[in-house]
Write a protein that holds these residues in place. Structure first.
Motif, short mmCIF file in Angstrom:
data_model
loop_
_atom_site.label_atom_id
_atom_site.label_comp_id
_atom_site.label_asym_id
_atom_site.label_seq_id
_atom_site.Cartn_x
_atom_site.Cartn_y
_atom_site.Cartn_z
N ALA A 10 0.83 -1.21 0.00
CA ALA A 10 0.00 0.00 0.00
C ALA A 10 0.86 1.25 0.00
O ALA A 10 0.55 2.24 -0.67
N LYS A 11 1.97 1.23 0.74
CA LYS A 11 2.85 2.41 0.78
C LYS A 11 3.56 2.61 -0.55
O LYS A 11 3.77 3.74 -0.98
N LEU A 12 3.95 1.53 -1.20
CA LEU A 12 4.58 1.66 -2.51
C LEU A 12 3.60 2.26 -3.52
O LEU A 12 3.95 3.14 -4.31
N ARG A 13 2.36 1.77 -3.51
CA ARG A 13 1.35 2.31 -4.42
C ARG A 13 1.07 3.78 -4.13
O ARG A 13 0.93 4.59 -5.05
N ASP A 14 1.03 4.12 -2.86
CA ASP A 14 0.77 5.51 -2.48
C ASP A 14 1.91 6.42 -2.94
O ASP A 14 1.67 7.50 -3.48
N LEU A 15 3.15 5.98 -2.73
CA LEU A 15 4.30 6.78 -3.15
C LEU A 15 4.31 6.95 -4.67
O LEU A 15 4.54 8.06 -5.18
N ARG A 16 4.05 5.87 -5.40
CA ARG A 16 4.04 5.95 -6.87
C ARG A 16 2.95 6.91 -7.34
O ARG A 16 3.14 7.69 -8.28
N GLY A 17 1.80 6.88 -6.67
CA GLY A 17 0.72 7.79 -7.03
C GLY A 17 1.08 9.24 -6.79
O GLY A 17 0.77 10.12 -7.60
#
Length: 467
Positions: A10-17
């Motif tokens: 979830a944190k990786l997806r949030d950072l990428r977003g």
């Protein structure tokens, strides 16, 4: 001890977003293949050391945040919600809850919102007369609960407000006891008079006369705190309003409560500026008495401030902090540790915080272990609010402050305690409904995930046995 694998999809997806990158571009910058990134973002693979290093070097990301966040809070909150009898005896296993919190945090929060609405509907039906008198009321969290959850999921650290308070204190020579006089002089220089009066109201501001009145009956540190709250409301209004806009509260009442909460946050952060209090805490090994004297603050104010020292790149010890009343109800709560407090009801009766009322002005120490095997050093003390005059009611509370055992060396309160003996650690829990202990003599209700056996020919401490 085996190394714990890090799943942070979830944190990786949030950072990428936030970076506005496609999976393909993000994978290229991290030096991994597209399928590998996809698996990490869906928690099918742990985050590799290569990716952790790339996050720090390529994006300046504080990698300590990968192992933190809302997951533990969400798991704790979902377990408590599922303890509601409406769900019956077949609750999802803990592993499923952890997967939901890690992979679908938005779904977890939606479930919690739905359960909260159900509870409110149930309570309204239980008092039909009151519900009929409020036909226009909407199903939404109470303003108080909404604000509580806002601070809870912000990790009780509001970066912009914290830094503004630190800058304000530095402009006036830093925090500490001398800050009060400098603030009063600054207000007077801007046409605002500060007066003292024997009034039960801690703070009162007359905008027409430009007069701020503080209660002379209140303790010195409370007067200073309320002085700074008014400064925040007068001089930091644009910052507070911008922060509230981002929070998107559902009602004007919740927004008003949160604004006062942010002003209180500013006051505490100005009395004890981040860099100064972090350095002093490390120097004194978190001695609350020494810190209170150094910053002109109360013991409770210092303990609460220590629990907010979670600035990325300059974090203090992750503490949990709670305040309870004499009925055991938690009136303040925050945790930067794996230990999370019950959203409804009181604290575990085995915590030493309940005994603090019996020994005023004394620190009580406790070594404790939660059902998940994590061990803590706990500190408790009464924080009675003096009335200031004869005949006025006295408000009595007790506070709890604690951290995981691995930080014991940084705490003066752990000195002399036997940290190696297993029997020195008392078993504590969070809420009886989600506590898995089968032999607790203080259990009030059965745990959700255990089957009961009722025996008419035998009576032990509990009127039932847990399978």
């Amino acid at each position: 001890m085996a190394t714990r694998k890090l799943y942070a999809g979830a944190k990786l997806r949030d950072l990428r977003g936030r970076l506005g990158l496609t999976q393909k571009d993000f994978a290229a910058k991290l030096g991994v293949s597209l399928p590998y990134l996809n698996q990490m973002e869906n928690n099918n693979r742990p985050v590799s050391t290569t990716v952790v290093l790339a996050l720090a070097q390529e994006f300046g990301f504080d990698v300590t945040e990968l192992g933190q966040g809302d997951a533990e809070r969400l798991v704790s909150d979902m377990r408590e919600a599922l303890a509601d009898p409406v769900f019956g005896e077949h609750a999802p296993p803990l592993a499923d809850l952890r997967l939901t919190a890690s992979n679908a945090p938005a779904l977890a929060r939606a479930f919690l919102d739905l359960h909260r609405s159900y509870r409110q509907t149930h309570e309204r039906l239980a008092s039909l007369d009151e519900a009929l008198g409020r036909e226009g009321a909407q199903l939404q969290p109470s303003p108080w609960e909404e604000v509580r959850d806002f601070f809870h999921y912000c990790d009780n650290y509001i970066d912009a407000v914290d830094r503004a308070a630190e800058h304000f204190a530095q402009m006036l020579g830093g925090g500490g006891p001398d800050l009060r006089a400098a603030v009063i002089a600054r207000l007077r220089g801007r046409g605002i008079a500060v007066e003292m009066a024997q009034t039960p109201a801690l703070r009162s501001f007359d905008a027409a006369r430009q007069v701020l009145t503080l209660s002379s009956l209140a303790p010195y540190e409370t007067q200073t705190f309320q002085l700074l709250v008014q400064v925040a409301l007068l001089r930091q209004d644009p910052l507070l309003e911008a922060t509230l806009d981002l929070a998107r509260f559902q009602s004007d009442t919740a927004r008003a409560i949160a604004k006062l909460g942010l002003a209180n946050y500013f006051a505490g952060a100005a009395m004890m500026p981040y860099g100064a209090v972090l350095a002093a805490a490390q120097e004194t090994r978190h001695d609350l008495d020494l810190l209170a004297a150094r910053f002109g603050a109360s013991i409770e104010q210092v303990a609460h401030r220590l629990s907010t020292l979670q600035r990325p790149g300059a974090k203090g010890i992750p503490f949990f902090f709670a305040r309870v009343d004499q009925a055991g109800t938690i009136t303040k709560r925050h945790s930067a540790t794996r230990l999370q407090f019950a959203r409804f009801g009181g604290a575990c009766p085995l915590w030493n915080v309940h005994r603090a009322f019996e020994t005023p002005n004394t620190f009580l120490r406790q070594l404790a272990e939660t059902p998940d095997g994590v061990r803590y050093v706990l500190l408790a003390r009464d924080v009675t609010k003096p009335a200031g005059r004869f005949g006025a009611p006295v408000r009595r509370f007790a506070m709890a402050l604690g951290c995981e055992l691995r930080h014991a060396g940084a705490l003066v309160y752990a000195d002399g305690m036997d940290l190696t003996r297993d029997r020195a650690f008392e078993p504590i829990g969070i809420s009886c409904r989600i506590c898995e202990r089968t032999d607790c003599h203080q259990r009030s209700v059965p745990p959700l995930e255990r089957r009961l056996t009722i025996r008419t020919d035998r009576r032990d401490i509990l009127p039932y046995a847990l399978d």
